[in-house]
Design an enzyme around this catalytic site. Sequence first.
Site, mmCIF file in Angstrom:
data_model
loop_
_atom_site.group_PDB
_atom_site.id
_atom_site.type_symbol
_atom_site.label_atom_id
_atom_site.label_comp_id
_atom_site.label_asym_id
_atom_site.label_seq_id
_atom_site.Cartn_x
_atom_site.Cartn_y
_atom_site.Cartn_z
ATOM 1 N N CYS A 294 3.236 3.308 8.945
ATOM 2 C CA CYS A 294 3.516 4.562 8.243
ATOM 3 C C CYS A 294 4.318 5.498 9.152
ATOM 4 C CB CYS A 294 2.219 5.235 7.812
ATOM 5 S SG CYS A 294 2.505 6.808 6.941
ATOM 6 N N GLN B 68 -6.411 -1.178 2.929
ATOM 7 C CA GLN B 68 -5.691 -0.802 4.147
ATOM 8 C C GLN B 68 -6.370 0.378 4.830
ATOM 9 O OE1 GLN B 68 -1.812 1.349 4.612
ATOM 10 N NE2 GLN B 68 -1.072 -0.678 5.223
ATOM 11 N N ASP C 68 12.874 -2.230 0.496
ATOM 12 C CA ASP C 68 14.015 -2.253 -0.431
ATOM 13 C C ASP C 68 14.050 -3.459 -1.360
ATOM 14 O OD1 ASP C 68 14.789 0.068 0.793
ATOM 15 O OD2 ASP C 68 16.482 -0.793 1.880
ATOM 16 N N ASN D 72 9.143 -6.710 4.032
ATOM 17 C CA ASN D 72 8.976 -5.502 3.218
ATOM 18 C C ASN D 72 10.178 -4.585 3.412
ATOM 19 O OD1 ASN D 72 7.107 -2.503 3.603
ATOM 20 N ND2 ASN D 72 7.599 -3.406 1.649
ATOM 21 N N PRO E 109 0.849 -1.198 0.000
ATOM 22 C CA PRO E 109 0.000 0.000 0.000
ATOM 23 C C PRO E 109 0.879 1.241 0.000
ATOM 24 C CG PRO E 109 0.089 -0.985 2.189
ATOM 25 C CD PRO E 109 0.834 -1.912 1.286
ATOM 26 N N MET E 110 0.619 2.164 -0.935
ATOM 27 C CA MET E 110 1.425 3.387 -1.021
ATOM 28 C C MET E 110 0.512 4.566 -1.314
ATOM 29 S SD MET E 110 4.803 2.121 -3.126
ATOM 30 C CE MET E 110 3.880 1.085 -4.284
ATOM 31 N N ALA E 111 0.557 5.567 -0.450
ATOM 32 C CA ALA E 111 -0.300 6.743 -0.596
ATOM 33 C C ALA E 111 -0.017 7.443 -1.917
ATOM 34 C CB ALA E 111 -0.073 7.704 0.565
ATOM 35 N N HIS F 275 8.106 -4.093 7.816
ATOM 36 C CA HIS F 275 9.093 -3.318 7.062
ATOM 37 C C HIS F 275 10.380 -3.307 7.875
ATOM 38 C CE1 HIS F 275 10.180 0.155 4.326
ATOM 39 N NE2 HIS F 275 11.129 0.186 5.251
ATOM 40 N N ARG G 76 8.110 0.943 -3.604
ATOM 41 C CA ARG G 76 8.489 2.015 -4.532
ATOM 42 C C ARG G 76 9.057 1.506 -5.854
ATOM 43 N NH1 ARG G 76 12.226 5.109 -0.371
ATOM 44 N NH2 ARG G 76 12.428 2.961 0.377
#
Length: 344
Positions: free
Chosen positions: A114, A84, A216, A214, A31-33, A183, A239
Amino acid sequence: MDNFAQQTCSVISDVWRVGGLTLDGRAMLAPMAGITDLAMRRLARRFGAALAFSEMVAADASGRDRRESLLRLRGEGVSPHAAQIAGCDPADMAQAARRAEQAGADLIDINMGCPARRVTGGAAGSALMRDLDLAQALIAATVRATKIPVSVKMRLGWDRDALNAPELARRAEGEGAVMVTVHGRTRNQFYKGEADWAAIRATVEAVKIPVVANGDCRNAADARRMLELSGARAVMIGRAALGQPWLVGDIAHELAHGEARQKLPAATRRAAALEHFAGLLDIFGEAHGLRHARKHLAAYADQAARENFFVDPRARRRLVESDDAREVEALLQDLYDTPRKEAA
């Protein structure tokens, strides 16, 4: 547009189950804003991502924010649909979970990772790793509110002096969570330095539910190393997937079959970029869709350049600045046309 679903989605043999859901690979889209919009999730899932998570949805959203949240909760064309949510009030989280279920979600993920100050300042996201009692209450309220499985995404801890992901994962498991993602950084690291994949192993060893690693992960070699060092069941890619929604599926394929999937032809990449752009216009409307698309458009152009296509700097600038959807579409059509050696 060519039927790239048939061209790219090989059968994944690495099938596993989590909370009653059947997952067909060991690589997920994080999930990425502002990034994992519905159009991107559709593409990632079609190209082979085992799960593609929605952008974070604030549990206490109201007014305009509520309308934006409902857009983020949409999951048509994505199955399983993973949504999410984030918040710091059990009643709000329960209500958000019910809204997600009503929107068709098959799994709800709770954001406890986050690091952004606008999130942690409201005692949500990774701030919850400093209050495990509240974190546990939020998980319990979310699990009780719906009939669909619940997972939790976290960091290693708030800082290096408080690496409490194993304890939070134990509490999450005790409240009925079916999976956790860790992460490999602390909150205070934000995205600096390198993710510590080996440090995730302590969480894997603390619980019986699946743990996802999670941080890299850029390619299949990274994914294999992450799994080896962490002992996790799967990996989550963030990313690195921007500008290449097929990447997660590429990694899932190589993990399952031990060899790389055939590189996608330029026509398939073009079709994906065009579908993504058209999807954003449909979801958000032309004006908002164009603004939202710009980070994706820049990433598609930059990824094409990295893969040895000639990208005219002037065309790239127009791609991310134009307010004319037809011009943007035409520029995307040209993006994968000219290999760099031919342009020379």
